[in-house]
Write a protein that holds these residues in place. Sequence first.
Motif, PDB file in Angstrom:
ATOM      1  N   PHE A 263      -4.608  21.640  -0.190  1.00  0.00           N
ATOM      2  CA  PHE A 263      -3.887  20.390  -0.471  1.00  0.00           C
ATOM      3  C   PHE A 263      -4.201  19.378   0.624  1.00  0.00           C
ATOM      4  O   PHE A 263      -3.674  19.448   1.728  1.00  0.00           O
ATOM      5  N   THR A 264      -5.084  18.426   0.326  1.00  0.00           N
ATOM      6  CA  THR A 264      -5.488  17.451   1.345  1.00  0.00           C
ATOM      7  C   THR A 264      -5.520  16.015   0.837  1.00  0.00           C
ATOM      8  O   THR A 264      -5.419  15.082   1.623  1.00  0.00           O
ATOM      9  N   GLN A 265      -5.688  15.831  -0.462  1.00  0.00           N
ATOM     10  CA  GLN A 265      -5.837  14.479  -1.004  1.00  0.00           C
ATOM     11  C   GLN A 265      -4.467  13.929  -1.397  1.00  0.00           C
ATOM     12  O   GLN A 265      -3.879  14.354  -2.382  1.00  0.00           O
ATOM     13  N   GLU A 266      -3.950  13.015  -0.631  1.00  0.00           N
ATOM     14  CA  GLU A 266      -2.617  12.491  -0.917  1.00  0.00           C
ATOM     15  C   GLU A 266      -2.499  11.048  -0.446  1.00  0.00           C
ATOM     16  O   GLU A 266      -3.314  10.572   0.344  1.00  0.00           O
ATOM     17  N   PRO A 267      -1.479  10.324  -0.967  1.00  0.00           N
ATOM     18  CA  PRO A 267      -1.248   8.957  -0.471  1.00  0.00           C
ATOM     19  C   PRO A 267      -1.027   8.951   1.040  1.00  0.00           C
ATOM     20  O   PRO A 267      -0.665   9.977   1.637  1.00  0.00           O
ATOM     21  N   LYS A 268      -1.222   7.817   1.651  1.00  0.00           N
ATOM     22  CA  LYS A 268      -1.075   7.712   3.098  1.00  0.00           C
ATOM     23  C   LYS A 268       0.338   8.126   3.526  1.00  0.00           C
ATOM     24  O   LYS A 268       1.312   7.840   2.831  1.00  0.00           O
ATOM     25  N   PRO A 269       0.443   8.801   4.669  1.00  0.00           N
ATOM     26  CA  PRO A 269       1.776   9.178   5.167  1.00  0.00           C
ATOM     27  C   PRO A 269       2.687   7.965   5.254  1.00  0.00           C
ATOM     28  O   PRO A 269       2.275   6.896   5.721  1.00  0.00           O
ATOM     29  N   GLY A 270       3.904   8.128   4.797  1.00  0.00           N
ATOM     30  CA  GLY A 270       4.867   7.036   4.845  1.00  0.00           C
ATOM     31  C   GLY A 270       4.747   6.032   3.724  1.00  0.00           C
ATOM     32  O   GLY A 270       5.493   5.045   3.680  1.00  0.00           O
ATOM     33  N   ALA A 271       3.803   6.265   2.788  1.00  0.00           N
ATOM     34  CA  ALA A 271       3.582   5.292   1.719  1.00  0.00           C
ATOM     35  C   ALA A 271       4.834   5.055   0.888  1.00  0.00           C
ATOM     36  O   ALA A 271       5.069   3.937   0.408  1.00  0.00           O
ATOM     37  N   TRP A 272       5.645   6.084   0.693  1.00  0.00           N
ATOM     38  CA  TRP A 272       6.886   5.943  -0.067  1.00  0.00           C
ATOM     39  C   TRP A 272       8.039   5.501   0.843  1.00  0.00           C
ATOM     40  O   TRP A 272       8.833   4.636   0.482  1.00  0.00           O
ATOM     41  N   GLU A 273       8.096   6.100   2.021  1.00  0.00           N
ATOM     42  CA  GLU A 273       9.226   5.866   2.933  1.00  0.00           C
ATOM     43  C   GLU A 273       9.314   4.422   3.409  1.00  0.00           C
ATOM     44  O   GLU A 273      10.408   3.922   3.710  1.00  0.00           O
ATOM     45  N   THR A 274       8.189   3.738   3.500  1.00  0.00           N
ATOM     46  CA  THR A 274       8.196   2.367   3.993  1.00  0.00           C
ATOM     47  C   THR A 274       8.584   1.347   2.926  1.00  0.00           C
ATOM     48  O   THR A 274       8.744   0.164   3.244  1.00  0.00           O
ATOM     49  N   LEU A 275       8.733   1.786   1.682  1.00  0.00           N
ATOM     50  CA  LEU A 275       9.120   0.875   0.609  1.00  0.00           C
ATOM     51  C   LEU A 275      10.619   0.589   0.666  1.00  0.00           C
ATOM     52  O   LEU A 275      11.418   1.458   1.033  1.00  0.00           O
ATOM     53  N   SER A 276      11.003  -0.603   0.258  1.00  0.00           N
ATOM     54  CA  SER A 276      12.418  -0.927   0.132  1.00  0.00           C
ATOM     55  C   SER A 276      12.994  -0.230  -1.102  1.00  0.00           C
ATOM     56  O   SER A 276      12.240   0.312  -1.934  1.00  0.00           O
ATOM     57  N   GLY A 277      14.303  -0.267  -1.239  1.00  0.00           N
ATOM     58  CA  GLY A 277      14.931   0.351  -2.392  1.00  0.00           C
ATOM     59  C   GLY A 277      14.457  -0.238  -3.702  1.00  0.00           C
ATOM     60  O   GLY A 277      14.181   0.490  -4.672  1.00  0.00           O
ATOM     61  N   ASP A 278      14.336  -1.568  -3.765  1.00  0.00           N
ATOM     62  CA  ASP A 278      13.857  -2.222  -4.983  1.00  0.00           C
ATOM     63  C   ASP A 278      12.402  -1.864  -5.268  1.00  0.00           C
ATOM     64  O   ASP A 278      12.016  -1.664  -6.428  1.00  0.00           O
ATOM     65  N   GLU A 279      11.600  -1.767  -4.212  1.00  0.00           N
ATOM     66  CA  GLU A 279      10.189  -1.414  -4.396  1.00  0.00           C
ATOM     67  C   GLU A 279      10.046   0.010  -4.910  1.00  0.00           C
ATOM     68  O   GLU A 279       9.207   0.299  -5.771  1.00  0.00           O
ATOM     69  N   ARG A 280      10.862   0.920  -4.380  1.00  0.00           N
ATOM     70  CA  ARG A 280      10.829   2.295  -4.868  1.00  0.00           C
ATOM     71  C   ARG A 280      11.213   2.366  -6.339  1.00  0.00           C
ATOM     72  O   ARG A 280      10.603   3.099  -7.129  1.00  0.00           O
ATOM     73  N   ALA A 281      12.232   1.617  -6.709  1.00  0.00           N
ATOM     74  CA  ALA A 281      12.674   1.609  -8.108  1.00  0.00           C
ATOM     75  C   ALA A 281      11.558   1.113  -9.029  1.00  0.00           C
ATOM     76  O   ALA A 281      11.347   1.668 -10.119  1.00  0.00           O
ATOM     77  N   LYS A 282      10.837   0.082  -8.578  1.00  0.00           N
ATOM     78  CA  LYS A 282       9.733  -0.453  -9.368  1.00  0.00           C
ATOM     79  C   LYS A 282       8.609   0.565  -9.495  1.00  0.00           C
ATOM     80  O   LYS A 282       8.042   0.761 -10.583  1.00  0.00           O
ATOM     81  N   ILE A 359      -3.612   8.480  -7.234  1.00  0.00           N
ATOM     82  CA  ILE A 359      -3.946   9.622  -6.376  1.00  0.00           C
ATOM     83  C   ILE A 359      -3.139  10.843  -6.804  1.00  0.00           C
ATOM     84  O   ILE A 359      -3.667  11.961  -6.898  1.00  0.00           O
ATOM     85  N   VAL A 360      -1.859  10.656  -7.081  1.00  0.00           N
ATOM     86  CA  VAL A 360      -1.010  11.763  -7.535  1.00  0.00           C
ATOM     87  C   VAL A 360      -1.516  12.315  -8.869  1.00  0.00           C
ATOM     88  O   VAL A 360      -1.594  13.532  -9.067  1.00  0.00           O
ATOM     89  N   GLN A 361      -1.875  11.428  -9.779  1.00  0.00           N
ATOM     90  CA  GLN A 361      -2.341  11.855 -11.101  1.00  0.00           C
ATOM     91  C   GLN A 361      -3.579  12.740 -11.012  1.00  0.00           C
ATOM     92  O   GLN A 361      -3.755  13.643 -11.835  1.00  0.00           O
ATOM     93  N   ASN A 362      -4.424  12.495 -10.025  1.00  0.00           N
ATOM     94  CA  ASN A 362      -5.677  13.246  -9.919  1.00  0.00           C
ATOM     95  C   ASN A 362      -5.577  14.482  -9.024  1.00  0.00           C
ATOM     96  O   ASN A 362      -6.591  15.064  -8.661  1.00  0.00           O
ATOM     97  N   THR A 363      -4.382  14.867  -8.643  1.00  0.00           N
ATOM     98  CA  THR A 363      -4.188  16.073  -7.830  1.00  0.00           C
ATOM     99  C   THR A 363      -4.988  17.240  -8.413  1.00  0.00           C
ATOM    100  O   THR A 363      -4.930  17.493  -9.611  1.00  0.00           O
ATOM    101  N   PRO A 364      -5.767  17.968  -7.598  1.00  0.00           N
ATOM    102  CA  PRO A 364      -5.867  17.905  -6.139  1.00  0.00           C
ATOM    103  C   PRO A 364      -7.094  17.149  -5.652  1.00  0.00           C
ATOM    104  O   PRO A 364      -7.465  17.287  -4.491  1.00  0.00           O
ATOM    105  N   PHE A 365      -7.721  16.376  -6.523  1.00  0.00           N
ATOM    106  CA  PHE A 365      -9.034  15.839  -6.214  1.00  0.00           C
ATOM    107  C   PHE A 365      -9.000  14.496  -5.495  1.00  0.00           C
ATOM    108  O   PHE A 365      -7.988  13.823  -5.444  1.00  0.00           O
ATOM    109  N   ARG A 366     -10.155  14.133  -4.996  1.00  0.00           N
ATOM    110  CA  ARG A 366     -10.343  12.950  -4.169  1.00  0.00           C
ATOM    111  C   ARG A 366     -10.693  11.729  -5.014  1.00  0.00           C
ATOM    112  O   ARG A 366     -11.540  11.788  -5.897  1.00  0.00           O
ATOM    113  N   PHE A 367     -10.038  10.621  -4.726  1.00  0.00           N
ATOM    114  CA  PHE A 367     -10.295   9.336  -5.363  1.00  0.00           C
ATOM    115  C   PHE A 367      -9.851   9.316  -6.833  1.00  0.00           C
ATOM    116  O   PHE A 367      -9.042  10.135  -7.257  1.00  0.00           O
TER     117      PHE A 367
END
Length: 514
Positions: A263-282, A359-367
Amino acid sequence: MSFLKNLLTVFALSCLCFGSSLWAEERPNIVFVLVDDMGYSDLGCYGGEIQTPNIDRLAERGVRFSQMYNTAKCFPSRACLLTGIYAQQSGMDKKHGEMKNAVTLGEVLREAGYRTLASGKHHGTENLYDRGFDHYYGLRDGCCNFWNPGERRPGEPEPGRKRARHWCIDEQTFYPYTPEDPDFYATDAFTDRALEWLEEPETQQKPFFLYLAYTAPHYPLHAWPEDIAKYKGVYDEGYHVIQRRRYQRQVEMGLVDPETTPFTQEPKPGAWETLSGDERAKEAQRMEIYAAMLDRVDQNIGRLVDKLQAHGRLENTIIMFASDNGGCAEGTGAVVFSEDPNDAGTLASYDTVGENWAIVQNTPFRFYKNYSHEGGICTPFIVSWPDGIKEKGAMNDQVSHFIDIMPTLVEIGETTYPKSYYGEKIVPMQGVSLLPAFSGGKVARPEPLFWQWKQGGAVRLGDMKAVKWGPQWELYDLSKDRNETENLAASHADELSGLVARWEQWMASFDPEE
């Protein structure tokens, strides 16, 4: 004696010209279901949380392939699939147009006595009715508004769109096409038309080939409210949690080996955590709508299976399922669309999922889509054939490509591939028949596989794959590193140069005018 001979001749000719129940019993019907921009891990039977019970049942009754390849882009993939040659050979590698130097599956199988039917997306400049299909209904272009691909209807908002689109109904081409039905939804409409054709006497008298090419889950994100409601809250935990769960399910079902595909191909660390509440909902809402689109595809496949069952033809029908490229990280490019959150999924909207969900949809592959790395070109591939597949629920890791579909169906249809068509020379088939793999046998592939789209390119020979995005080539041993994390370019320079030389020779073989 001569009377009997003449009688037998007339009978044989009538079978050849008008079809026969004998054919329908002996030669299998063929259905190829192609979806658009779907990720490798989206289906339930490939690790996803999206509800795809009908597709999952096809996998349970058939074979799942883990190394089926497309071209990383919609129209070259569809051209490869329909012709059995590389898009570079048919003139479909740079922009969608006419399929040159080639015959289509419709042309080959109709000559062999099949009833040929196409419903859905083509993504070319030709009407498939003119390329060997007895019926064609659907979008001739790349994508469209699911609720209304045409002009504004009275009492409705302006449809979200990029531009006007072509739509074909048999010999007619509409530009634009504005459905009269206020409940029109493209995914349902494609299936409706296919089911109508299956009721026709001509289809019931012959074996048939149905090419059912959905636009879903390609953007714009449009889905029925009741389907979206099924996924409310499912994606609230974000990219990383959903991806981890998908990966774990893939490992548990034996689809992914954690030793060769960590398991190595994933969104950048913090990609979800740095979003605001409204951004997460979107962001969560985007994936909810995407899931609903694929859910609706599954429901429609269920309708098709039920129809085949009711006609007593399911057991002798091969159903193949694949996607034309990996998950899509593109923006929509829309010129007309609503940004009101309340319009999400509706006629006025025109949105896409974005890079992190791709990136999530293509788990576990790159790009993802457009890249020649595994995330862009590797698709789920399911083959269900109750009468022809003995080991139900099997997984197959043999390497396959869309160019292999033509030789496979030529063999299944008990016909031959022509050397010329209407006096014009055509390119020979480039793939190999996958029929042995359906029963656990080995597929013999003497030549490498090649890819080229935009800045991307790749060549695979055995387990070794050279791949690039831009000028710099990378090298991977896919038997040990399926998600392309350990670049061997420096340590295996000679092997890399040999593969690149093969790719350059392949590219140089095409007529620049084509």
